[in-house]
Design a protein around this motif. Structure first.
Motif, PDB file in Angstrom:
ATOM      1  N   ALA A 189       0.800  -1.220   0.000  1.00  0.00           N
ATOM      2  CA  ALA A 189       0.000   0.000   0.000  1.00  0.00           C
ATOM      3  C   ALA A 189       0.834   1.271   0.000  1.00  0.00           C
ATOM      4  O   ALA A 189       0.371   2.321  -0.463  1.00  0.00           O
ATOM      5  CB  ALA A 189      -0.946  -0.006   1.206  1.00  0.00           C
ATOM      6  N   ASP A 190       2.057   1.212   0.525  1.00  0.00           N
ATOM      7  CA  ASP A 190       2.866   2.425   0.612  1.00  0.00           C
ATOM      8  C   ASP A 190       3.724   2.650  -0.630  1.00  0.00           C
ATOM      9  O   ASP A 190       4.580   3.543  -0.652  1.00  0.00           O
ATOM     10  CB  ASP A 190       3.767   2.370   1.852  1.00  0.00           C
ATOM     11  CG  ASP A 190       4.695   1.150   1.847  1.00  0.00           C
ATOM     12  OD1 ASP A 190       4.500   0.271   0.986  1.00  0.00           O
ATOM     13  OD2 ASP A 190       5.592   1.090   2.705  1.00  0.00           O
ATOM     14  N   ASP A 191       3.508   1.879  -1.690  1.00  0.00           N
ATOM     15  CA  ASP A 191       4.246   2.054  -2.940  1.00  0.00           C
ATOM     16  C   ASP A 191       3.832   3.383  -3.590  1.00  0.00           C
ATOM     17  O   ASP A 191       2.658   3.572  -3.920  1.00  0.00           O
ATOM     18  CB  ASP A 191       3.934   0.888  -3.876  1.00  0.00           C
ATOM     19  CG  ASP A 191       4.690   0.968  -5.195  1.00  0.00           C
ATOM     20  OD1 ASP A 191       5.439   1.949  -5.410  1.00  0.00           O
ATOM     21  OD2 ASP A 191       4.526   0.046  -6.015  1.00  0.00           O
ATOM     22  N   PRO A 192       4.760   4.317  -3.794  1.00  0.00           N
ATOM     23  CA  PRO A 192       4.411   5.607  -4.412  1.00  0.00           C
ATOM     24  C   PRO A 192       3.800   5.464  -5.804  1.00  0.00           C
ATOM     25  O   PRO A 192       3.041   6.323  -6.242  1.00  0.00           O
ATOM     26  CB  PRO A 192       5.752   6.348  -4.477  1.00  0.00           C
ATOM     27  CG  PRO A 192       6.609   5.697  -3.458  1.00  0.00           C
ATOM     28  CD  PRO A 192       6.186   4.260  -3.413  1.00  0.00           C
ATOM     29  N   ALA A 193       4.129   4.369  -6.492  1.00  0.00           N
ATOM     30  CA  ALA A 193       3.619   4.180  -7.847  1.00  0.00           C
ATOM     31  C   ALA A 193       2.117   3.919  -7.876  1.00  0.00           C
ATOM     32  O   ALA A 193       1.495   3.968  -8.944  1.00  0.00           O
ATOM     33  CB  ALA A 193       4.354   3.018  -8.518  1.00  0.00           C
ATOM     34  N   LEU A 194       1.513   3.655  -6.709  1.00  0.00           N
ATOM     35  CA  LEU A 194       0.062   3.428  -6.663  1.00  0.00           C
ATOM     36  C   LEU A 194      -0.717   4.734  -6.588  1.00  0.00           C
ATOM     37  O   LEU A 194      -1.936   4.737  -6.796  1.00  0.00           O
ATOM     38  CB  LEU A 194      -0.299   2.549  -5.465  1.00  0.00           C
ATOM     39  CG  LEU A 194       0.314   1.148  -5.417  1.00  0.00           C
ATOM     40  CD1 LEU A 194      -0.271   0.371  -4.248  1.00  0.00           C
ATOM     41  CD2 LEU A 194       0.087   0.407  -6.725  1.00  0.00           C
ATOM     42  N   ASN A 196       3.362  -4.797  -8.622  1.00  0.00           N
ATOM     43  CA  ASN A 196       2.577  -4.264  -7.505  1.00  0.00           C
ATOM     44  C   ASN A 196       1.401  -3.441  -8.029  1.00  0.00           C
ATOM     45  O   ASN A 196       0.308  -3.472  -7.452  1.00  0.00           O
ATOM     46  CB  ASN A 196       3.460  -3.414  -6.581  1.00  0.00           C
ATOM     47  CG  ASN A 196       2.796  -3.160  -5.245  1.00  0.00           C
ATOM     48  OD1 ASN A 196       2.334  -4.083  -4.578  1.00  0.00           O
ATOM     49  ND2 ASN A 196       2.736  -1.894  -4.850  1.00  0.00           N
ATOM     50  N   GLN A 197       1.607  -2.698  -9.104  1.00  0.00           N
ATOM     51  CA  GLN A 197       0.504  -1.962  -9.718  1.00  0.00           C
ATOM     52  C   GLN A 197      -0.545  -2.933 -10.254  1.00  0.00           C
ATOM     53  O   GLN A 197      -1.748  -2.693 -10.127  1.00  0.00           O
ATOM     54  CB  GLN A 197       1.025  -1.063 -10.838  1.00  0.00           C
ATOM     55  CG  GLN A 197       1.765   0.174 -10.347  1.00  0.00           C
ATOM     56  CD  GLN A 197       2.349   0.992 -11.483  1.00  0.00           C
ATOM     57  OE1 GLN A 197       2.873   0.442 -12.459  1.00  0.00           O
ATOM     58  NE2 GLN A 197       2.267   2.306 -11.373  1.00  0.00           N
ATOM     59  N   ARG A 198      -0.087  -4.026 -10.848  1.00  0.00           N
ATOM     60  CA  ARG A 198      -1.024  -5.036 -11.346  1.00  0.00           C
ATOM     61  C   ARG A 198      -1.860  -5.592 -10.199  1.00  0.00           C
ATOM     62  O   ARG A 198      -3.095  -5.715 -10.313  1.00  0.00           O
ATOM     63  CB  ARG A 198      -0.267  -6.172 -12.030  1.00  0.00           C
ATOM     64  CG  ARG A 198      -1.163  -7.293 -12.553  1.00  0.00           C
ATOM     65  CD  ARG A 198      -0.369  -8.527 -12.917  1.00  0.00           C
ATOM     66  NE  ARG A 198       0.263  -9.134 -11.749  1.00  0.00           N
ATOM     67  CZ  ARG A 198       1.014 -10.209 -11.784  1.00  0.00           C
ATOM     68  NH1 ARG A 198       1.284 -10.790 -12.934  1.00  0.00           N
ATOM     69  NH2 ARG A 198       1.549 -10.711 -10.683  1.00  0.00           N
ATOM     70  N   ALA A 199      -1.209  -5.941  -9.090  1.00  0.00           N
ATOM     71  CA  ALA A 199      -1.933  -6.484  -7.940  1.00  0.00           C
ATOM     72  C   ALA A 199      -2.960  -5.483  -7.422  1.00  0.00           C
ATOM     73  O   ALA A 199      -4.093  -5.850  -7.076  1.00  0.00           O
ATOM     74  CB  ALA A 199      -0.949  -6.855  -6.836  1.00  0.00           C
ATOM     75  N   PHE A 200      -2.580  -4.201  -7.380  1.00  0.00           N
ATOM     76  CA  PHE A 200      -3.506  -3.179  -6.903  1.00  0.00           C
ATOM     77  C   PHE A 200      -4.694  -3.041  -7.850  1.00  0.00           C
ATOM     78  O   PHE A 200      -5.849  -2.951  -7.403  1.00  0.00           O
ATOM     79  CB  PHE A 200      -2.778  -1.844  -6.772  1.00  0.00           C
ATOM     80  CG  PHE A 200      -3.679  -0.709  -6.365  1.00  0.00           C
ATOM     81  CD1 PHE A 200      -4.063  -0.538  -5.047  1.00  0.00           C
ATOM     82  CD2 PHE A 200      -4.162   0.187  -7.312  1.00  0.00           C
ATOM     83  CE1 PHE A 200      -4.917   0.502  -4.674  1.00  0.00           C
ATOM     84  CE2 PHE A 200      -5.007   1.225  -6.956  1.00  0.00           C
ATOM     85  CZ  PHE A 200      -5.391   1.386  -5.632  1.00  0.00           C
ATOM     86  N   VAL A 225      -5.834   1.356 -19.163  1.00  0.00           N
ATOM     87  CA  VAL A 225      -5.243   0.537 -20.220  1.00  0.00           C
ATOM     88  C   VAL A 225      -3.785   0.295 -19.843  1.00  0.00           C
ATOM     89  O   VAL A 225      -2.931   1.169 -20.004  1.00  0.00           O
ATOM     90  CB  VAL A 225      -5.350   1.217 -21.596  1.00  0.00           C
ATOM     91  CG1 VAL A 225      -4.704   0.351 -22.668  1.00  0.00           C
ATOM     92  CG2 VAL A 225      -6.816   1.488 -21.942  1.00  0.00           C
ATOM     93  N   ALA A 226      -3.511  -0.887 -19.326  1.00  0.00           N
ATOM     94  CA  ALA A 226      -2.161  -1.240 -18.875  1.00  0.00           C
ATOM     95  C   ALA A 226      -1.606  -2.323 -19.784  1.00  0.00           C
ATOM     96  O   ALA A 226      -2.353  -3.152 -20.311  1.00  0.00           O
ATOM     97  CB  ALA A 226      -2.201  -1.731 -17.426  1.00  0.00           C
ATOM     98  N   GLY A 227      -0.290  -2.312 -19.960  1.00  0.00           N
ATOM     99  CA  GLY A 227       0.256  -3.357 -20.807  1.00  0.00           C
ATOM    100  C   GLY A 227       1.734  -3.249 -21.044  1.00  0.00           C
ATOM    101  O   GLY A 227       2.381  -2.262 -20.671  1.00  0.00           O
ATOM    102  N   GLY A 228       2.273  -4.282 -21.666  1.00  0.00           N
ATOM    103  CA  GLY A 228       3.681  -4.312 -21.998  1.00  0.00           C
ATOM    104  C   GLY A 228       4.031  -3.267 -23.040  1.00  0.00           C
ATOM    105  O   GLY A 228       3.354  -3.139 -24.069  1.00  0.00           O
ATOM    106  N   TRP A 229       5.070  -2.517 -22.767  1.00  0.00           N
ATOM    107  CA  TRP A 229       5.529  -1.446 -23.668  1.00  0.00           C
ATOM    108  C   TRP A 229       7.044  -1.420 -23.593  1.00  0.00           C
ATOM    109  O   TRP A 229       7.621  -1.240 -22.520  1.00  0.00           O
ATOM    110  CB  TRP A 229       4.933  -0.106 -23.214  1.00  0.00           C
ATOM    111  CG  TRP A 229       5.266   1.067 -24.082  1.00  0.00           C
ATOM    112  CD1 TRP A 229       4.571   1.505 -25.169  1.00  0.00           C
ATOM    113  CD2 TRP A 229       6.350   1.995 -23.907  1.00  0.00           C
ATOM    114  NE1 TRP A 229       5.163   2.627 -25.695  1.00  0.00           N
ATOM    115  CE2 TRP A 229       6.258   2.959 -24.937  1.00  0.00           C
ATOM    116  CE3 TRP A 229       7.396   2.097 -22.989  1.00  0.00           C
ATOM    117  CZ2 TRP A 229       7.170   4.001 -25.069  1.00  0.00           C
ATOM    118  CZ3 TRP A 229       8.310   3.131 -23.125  1.00  0.00           C
ATOM    119  CH2 TRP A 229       8.183   4.078 -24.148  1.00  0.00           C
TER     120      TRP A 229
END
Length: 467
Positions: A201-206, A325-329, A247-251
């Protein structure tokens, strides 16, 4: 159960995608069952890969193919890739340790040279490559002809062939009539324990993902064949604007199509009068930022940044090269997942979604027809804006009890049929039967055949390009 084996995986690029997830999970399950496992690859970027290949869980050996470029003037991609794969095969074949089994996937071209390793070769065919190639011009058809023949002949040299679905099995049978044998169906599995970890939860990327809106999620590589525009069209047709499409994905900065398609999708969303925002991958370099759509923002450094307010005014959020972690969130907060490829050979994302108790809306074709229980864990639709939009709206309108029941049905389906343990048992059975047979074909013949086909392809390109 077979005895302890030395197994090498030969995979071209250990990036982030369904094929890579399959390789990583297969390697993990075999390693956990006591086998010695090594992954050979041509490309492995620690900032763009699955954690298990970065943190030492799996041993990764990268074969540097400096002498072979990725393309020549933006052309000859397939020829360069094959030449790189042959260099990779040489590294495996000349390794000091003796391997019992080589697990090869995606590219069959190096199989003949891998015969020099004196190991049994299992080729996992995700989908025939030649069916995915463009043939919109005479020179392309002439150029591809030797490679199509190469794919069929080298695939036939494998000691065992497996595919990921009955759909791919039937496609394989029609595509490669000369092979004369039907491949085994070996549906991949999920490392369920990896999905059980809650997001940090404390990941800044979230911070860029937190919003009071309900989220509709699309996960796919930024490739045109994935038809991500369908997700945007279906989202635009929703009457409810208290919803955000992620829209998330491999790039990959090295893949021109990823770069171009992301920009095309943003322009497409703007054309539908949707407000967009693109978030740069964490740690993106200045060069990578320059390749993203104009106005792409960096991941906020601190959770207290005003990311939530910005997302409130966003309809479509593009998230290239998202973290695990973003995927899990995202799975923990998404109301539904939209999976848009037509005739996808399997599709890992629907399995991930169902296990995470998120209903899926997918095209009623290909692998999803075999994995998603229609109207129980999601909906299978025609690839039209109207059908997808109605299915998404139906899920959004469900009360919490009905939505939870649909999620529970999906999770039960994955736990029953797609666990790593069940997959490992099936895989070991296939390997055990393969090891009882002598290795097939001649290494010398295979090497000469590969050399001939590659030379023929080069000549074909020169002649075709001049037409």
């Amino acid at each position: 159960m077979v005895g302890r084996l030395n197994i090498a995986f030969v995979h071209p690029n250990l990036g982030i995608g369904g094929a890579e997830r399959l390789v990583v999970d297969t390697a993990l399950c075999l390693q956990q069952r006591g086998h010695r496992v090594v992954l050979y690859t041509m490309h492995h970027d620690p900032s763009h890969c699955f954690e298990e290949t970065r943190d030492g869980t799996l041993e990764v050996r990268v074969c540097r193919t400096w002498l072979v470029p990725q393309s020549v003037g933006g052309r000859l991609h397939i020829l360069c890739t094959i030449l790189q794969s042959l260099a990779l095969a040489r590294s495996v074949a000349t390794a000091r340790e003796q391997f019992d089994v080589l697990f090869v996937d995606q590219l069959s071209a190096p199989i003949p040279l891998l015969k020099h390793a004196h190991a049994h070769i299992l080729f996992y065919c995700h989908f025939p490559d030649y069916l995915l190639a463009r043939r919109d011009a005479l020179w392309r058809r002439l150029y591809r002809a030797p490679f199509d023949l190469l794919e069929e002949l080298t695939t036939a040299e494998a000691d065992e062939i497996a595919v990921n679905s009955r759909f791919t099995q039937e496609t394989f049978r029609r595509a490669f009539p000369r092979i004369g044998r039907v491949p085994r169906v070996l549906m991949p599995a999920l490392n369920l324990h990896a999905y059980d970890r809650p997001p940090e939860a404390d990941d800044p990327a979230l911070a860029v993902l937190r919003t009071d809106k309900r989220l509709v999620l699309s996960i796919n590589r930024f490739e045109r064949k994935k038809d991500i525009a369908l997700a945007i069209d279906a989202f635009a047709a929703l009457a409810d604007r208290r919803v955000c499409l992620v829209v998330a994905g491999g790039w990959d900065v090295h893949v021109a199509e990823n770069i171009e398609y992301l920009k095309e999708l943003e322009a497409h969303a703007h054309g539908l009068r949707l407000r967009t925002r693109t978030v740069a991958p964490r740690g993106a370099t200045a060069a990578a930022l320059a390749l993203l759509p104009a106005g792409a923002v960096r991941t906020p450094t601190f959770p207290e940044d005003d990311a939530r307010d910005q997302l409130e005014s966003t309809d479509v959020l593009f998230l290239p090269s998202f973290s695990e972690n973003q995927r899990a969130f995202l799975f923990s907060v998404a109301r539904c997942v939209v999976y848009t490829p037509t005739n996808e050979h399997l599709g890992i994302v629907p399995l991930e979604s169902m296990y995470m108790r998120v209903p899926v809306v997918a095209v009623n074709a290909g692998g999803p027809r075999e994995t998603i229980p229609h109207a129980k864990a999601g909906y299978l639709c025609e690839p039209t804006t109207d059908d997808f939009s109605k299915a998404i709206q139906r899920i959004l309108a469900d009360d919490d009890d009905k939505w939870a029941a649909m999620g529970a049905a999906g999770r039960e389906r994955v736990q029953r049929d797609f666990s790593l343990d069940a997959y490992a048992v099936r895989l070991e059975h296939v390997i055990g039967e393969m090891l009882q047979r002598p290795t097939s074909a001649s290494a010398v013949f295979g090497a000469l055949m590969t050399l001939f086909i590659v030379c023929a392809a080069s000549i074909a390109f020169v002649l075709a390009y001049r037409l």
